[in-house]
Motif scaffolding. Structure first.
Motif, PDB file in Angstrom:
ATOM      1  N   THR B 382       0.826  -1.203   0.000  1.00 18.63           N
ATOM      2  CA  THR B 382       0.000   0.000   0.000  1.00 18.63           C
ATOM      3  C   THR B 382       0.868   1.263   0.000  1.00 18.63           C
ATOM      4  O   THR B 382       0.642   2.196  -0.762  1.00 18.63           O
ATOM      5  CB  THR B 382      -0.926  -0.007   1.233  1.00 18.63           C
ATOM      6  N   PHE B 383       1.888   1.272   0.857  1.00 18.29           N
ATOM      7  CA  PHE B 383       2.768   2.451   0.892  1.00 18.29           C
ATOM      8  C   PHE B 383       3.514   2.619  -0.427  1.00 18.29           C
ATOM      9  O   PHE B 383       3.706   3.730  -0.912  1.00 18.29           O
ATOM     10  CB  PHE B 383       3.770   2.346   2.054  1.00 18.29           C
ATOM     11  N   ALA B 386       1.048   4.011  -2.891  1.00 14.43           N
ATOM     12  CA  ALA B 386       0.744   5.404  -2.537  1.00 14.43           C
ATOM     13  C   ALA B 386       1.892   6.312  -2.983  1.00 14.43           C
ATOM     14  O   ALA B 386       1.674   7.400  -3.536  1.00 14.43           O
ATOM     15  CB  ALA B 386       0.530   5.516  -1.023  1.00 14.43           C
ATOM     16  N   THR B 387       3.119   5.866  -2.772  1.00 11.01           N
ATOM     17  CA  THR B 387       4.289   6.645  -3.178  1.00 11.01           C
ATOM     18  C   THR B 387       4.298   6.851  -4.686  1.00 11.01           C
ATOM     19  O   THR B 387       4.498   7.968  -5.181  1.00 11.01           O
ATOM     20  CB  THR B 387       5.579   5.906  -2.754  1.00 11.01           C
ATOM     21  N   LEU B 389       1.777   6.659  -6.776  1.00  8.11           N
ATOM     22  CA  LEU B 389       0.660   7.502  -7.226  1.00  8.11           C
ATOM     23  C   LEU B 389       0.966   8.977  -6.993  1.00  8.11           C
ATOM     24  O   LEU B 389       0.670   9.821  -7.823  1.00  8.11           O
ATOM     25  CB  LEU B 389      -0.629   7.096  -6.503  1.00  8.11           C
ATOM     26  N   LEU B 390       1.564   9.273  -5.865  1.00  7.57           N
ATOM     27  CA  LEU B 390       1.887  10.672  -5.571  1.00  7.57           C
ATOM     28  C   LEU B 390       3.029  11.187  -6.456  1.00  7.57           C
ATOM     29  O   LEU B 390       3.060  12.363  -6.821  1.00  7.57           O
ATOM     30  CB  LEU B 390       2.279  10.823  -4.097  1.00  7.57           C
ATOM     31  N   PHE B 396       8.021  15.590  -4.064  1.00  6.95           N
ATOM     32  CA  PHE B 396       8.627  15.014  -2.858  1.00  6.95           C
ATOM     33  C   PHE B 396       8.611  13.492  -2.902  1.00  6.95           C
ATOM     34  O   PHE B 396       9.531  12.832  -2.431  1.00  6.95           O
ATOM     35  CB  PHE B 396       7.908  15.523  -1.592  1.00  6.95           C
ATOM     36  N   LEU B 400      11.227   9.105  -2.792  1.00  7.55           N
ATOM     37  CA  LEU B 400      10.948   7.868  -2.053  1.00  7.55           C
ATOM     38  C   LEU B 400      10.881   6.649  -2.967  1.00  7.55           C
ATOM     39  O   LEU B 400      10.986   5.524  -2.506  1.00  7.55           O
ATOM     40  CB  LEU B 400       9.610   8.001  -1.298  1.00  7.55           C
TER      41      LEU B 400
END
Ligand SMILES: Cc1cc2nc3c(=O)[nH]c(=O)nc-3n(C[C@H](O)[C@H](O)[C@H](O)COP(=O)(O)OP(=O)(O)OC[C@H]3O[C@@H](n4cnc5c(N)ncnc54)[C@H](O)[C@@H]3O)c2cc1C
Lengths: 68, 556
Positions: B382-383, B386-387, B389-390, B396, B400
């Motif tokens: 999930t993380f 999410a990374t 997608l952002l 920023f 990551l």
């Protein structure tokens, strides 16, 4: 309880009820999986905004306090 | 399958050592002619050590394994005489693109700082690297490579090592002062000695396909997370020499390796990715799993473990061969000083100290990349998503995204061979750092100049282009010492000034050498033979330099 040096654990939100409501509301039309994703994005965004590793480390510790 | 490359076959050659009545002694014997064993052999030749390499096979790497060679490895290979051929044949690339599902998330440019001889990375099939090394070894008088010679026994005696070698003509025995063990990730010698390499096994399988295709894809590194043509997995596309492209598919742990590498199963995957109309030929396929592990110690008495035998990383971040070549860069000058009696045997402990530190850094980086690429739990997935997608819109998050980090050489920050700074410098060339490059003289490079396998000293002359009488005498003493002479380089000396005996004038026409080292007048840097900085000062002091040299050679 964990003593913090960097993380502010005193009340800082001017309208806590509003924020809490917005947080829960964010998930209203989301599936379980989407909610997880939204939470993860939120954490990443806020962590970057805080931008201070020492502060984040304290938050990470408190988040799992008592869980294992 | 098509073959864009024919592996050479190297014949077994009878050696007079086989006929000797008593075991013949060699100062240094190296087990394994992989890239790291051969780098050790070439380095030995450069240092002036007679060395023997033994390999159980008779050819170079079958199929391309390593693809990416980083700047620092190329610089070491320059010193060993193979760098230029690598760069000429290899593909230089700077641009990487990351995709998530249907979209490009972002692109990054490795754009190195200008005015370095070598690029951040080149791509080249491992068999070319090995062939170039074999050719280079064949030109050396003091290093010999024996094919079809398998080391079957190793015994450490009081003041030497005895080994048994198995050949097509039977067995023979040899002895050596030091045995360099570069027999690869599944090191038989490591097991024979009851030693272990431990760490983490990743529960995942990857399919590698090297395909030959004429396409107008640019020479970039493309990495897909969960692409439409390979749902749920990741895929990597990378260009190598001769129009060969490396494609890497994450298969998951349950995949059947034998089934997956059959052309009838590989080709549909490739078509889905490249498009039905793209023409390509399969050159090589293999399915691999990987581990991140290392031996607890790289030195065991007279045995020194190098390369994959000592440490193994996942391929993400290209740290296997790259770091192995840095192992031998670190080791051979030390072996030379010890064999010559100029440094105590304990200097070799610093190989263990410095390279274990480097291995840990590499293991950490490659484990982190692997964790990002193949998340181990639903929440880490999930993380990861999410990374990604952002990252498409929010800068920023790009920092990551980890699809493999650039392989950078380790800085031996806390090495016992360093002399700590006592002066202020506006330069990141702190003790322990591998030296930066800069253009010098007419179309030469600083790392070439100090690629002479010796200790080097870099001195920045006075503002007016002179050197004081006292400094001149001191530098002359350092350069002409019959203990460990330091090759002295002087920057900023005007043409009318005579050069002290045994020293070299360096022209810093672009001023970059001075800038990168913060070379204020009077500054002196001491470099080890592997080009790492041992010490630096704002003014010359004979006692301090002598003490730093003693420290850097394990004499104090
Ligand atoms: C898919 C894949 C992709 C990779 N990509 C990269 C990359 O992009 N960049 C990078 O830097 N690295 C990469 N690597 C890692 C790289 O291939 C290895 O790190 C490198 O080959 C290690 O070199 P070595 O000399 O230590 O061992 P090896 O190459 O394994 O050589 C060991 C040699 O020892 C010989 N030998 C073994 N036992 C004996 C014995 N008893 N007697 C005599 N000889 C013996 C073997 O025949 C062999 O020739 C990749 C690896 C894989 C599998």
């Amino acid at each position: 309880m964990i003593e913090t040096q960097h993380l502010n654990v005193q009340p800082a939100l001017k309208r806590p009820d509003d924020f809490y409501n917005a947080l829960v509301d964010m998930h209203r039309d989301l599936s379980e999986e989407q909610s997880q994703l939204a939470n993860a994005k939120l954490i990443l965004l806020l962590a970057n905004h805080i931008g201070d590793e020492a502060t984040l480390e304290e938050a990470l510790k408190i988040a799992t306090e008592g869980l294992n | 399958m098509l073959q864009s490359h024919q592996n050479p076959v190297y014949e077994f050659v009878h050696s007079s050592d086989q006929d000797a009545p008593t075991p013949v002694h060699h100062p240094v014997i190296i087990v394994g002619a992989g890239p790291v064993g051969m780098a050790a052999g070439l380095d030995a030749a450069k240092q002036g050590i007679a060395a023997l390499i033994l390999d159980d096979n008779n050819t170079v790497s079958i199929g391309s394994r390593a693809v990416c060679y980083a700047k620092r490895a190329l610089e070491v290979l320059d010193r060993l005489g193979c760098g230029q051929r690598m760069v000429d044949k290899g593909i230089t690339w700077n641009l990487g693109k990351v995709f998530f599902r249907d979209d490009q998330v972002y692109s990054f440019n490795l754009l190195p700082e200008a005015d370095h001889e070598r690029p951040a990375f080149i791509n080249l099939q491992q068999y070319y690297l090995e062939e170039y090394m074999v050719d280079q070894i064949n030109q050396q008088e003091t290093v010999e490579l024996r094919w079809k010679s398998r080391v079957t026994q190793v015994e450490e005696k009081a003041n030497h090592v005895q080994i048994q070698v198995e050949t097509p003509e039977g067995e023979y025995t040899l002895t050596c002062d030091y045995l360099l063990v570069g027999d690869g990730a599944n090191s038989g010698i490591r097991k024979m000695m009851g030693l272990e390499s431990s760490g983490q096994v990743f529960q995942d399988r990857f399919l590698i396909a090297d395909v030959v295709m004429e396409t107008d894809f640019p020479p970039e590194r493309w990495f897909w997370f969960d692409p439409p043509f390979h749902k749920g997995g990741s895929t990597l596309l990378h260009r190598q020499a001769d129009n060969v492209w490396r494609i890497d598919f994450q298969l998951g742990w349950d995949a059947d390796p034998e089934e997956e590498k059959k052309p009838e199963n590989v080709i549909p995957r490739l078509k889905a990715m490249l498009g039905e109309e793209t023409e390509f030929e399969l050159e090589w396929t293999s399915v691999y799993t990987f581990q991140c592990r290392r031996m607890e110690k790289f030195r065991h008495g007279r045995l020194l473990f190098i390369g994959d035998a000592a440490h193994q990383v996942s391929p993400f971040g290209a740290r296997g061969a790259n770091s192995g070549i840095q192992d031998t860069d670190n080791l051979l000058w030390k072996v030379k000083l010890v064999l010559d009696g100029k440094a105590p045997d304990t200097l070799l402990d610093s190989y263990d100290e410095e390279r274990v530190y480097a291995a840990d850094e590499n293991l950490l980086n490659s484990t982190r990349s692997t964790d990002f690429i193949t998340p181990k739990s639903p929440v880490s997935n999930t993380f990861r998503n999410a990374t990604l997608l952002l990252a498409e819109e929010y800068p920023f998050a790009r920092t990551l995204v980890n699809s493999g980090r650039l392989s950078l050489p380790s800085v031996y920050h806390s090495s016992s061979l360093n002399t700590a700074d006592e002066d202020e410098f506006d330069s990141n060339m702190v003790p322990g750092t591998p030296s930066t490059d800069a253009p010098v003289n007419e179309s030469d490079w600083f790392l070439r100049v100090i690629g002479n396998n010796r200790f080097n000293g870099l001195f920045f002359a006075e503002q007016d282009g002179t050197i004081s009488e006292a400094n001149r005498n001191l530098l002359t003493t350092l350069a002409n010492s019959d203990d460990i002479a330091i090759n002295i380089l002087i920057v900023g000396l005007t043409a009318d000034q005579t050069l002290p005996n045994g020293m070299v004038r360096l022209a810093d026409n672009k001023g970059l050498l001075t800038e990168r080292f913060d070379g204020k007048p009077g500054t002196f840097y001491l470099f080890r033979p592997d080009q790492h900085i041992a010490a630096r000062w704002r003014a010359l002091d004979q006692q301090k330099i002598a003490a730093a040299l003693n420290r850097a050679t394990g004499r104090s």
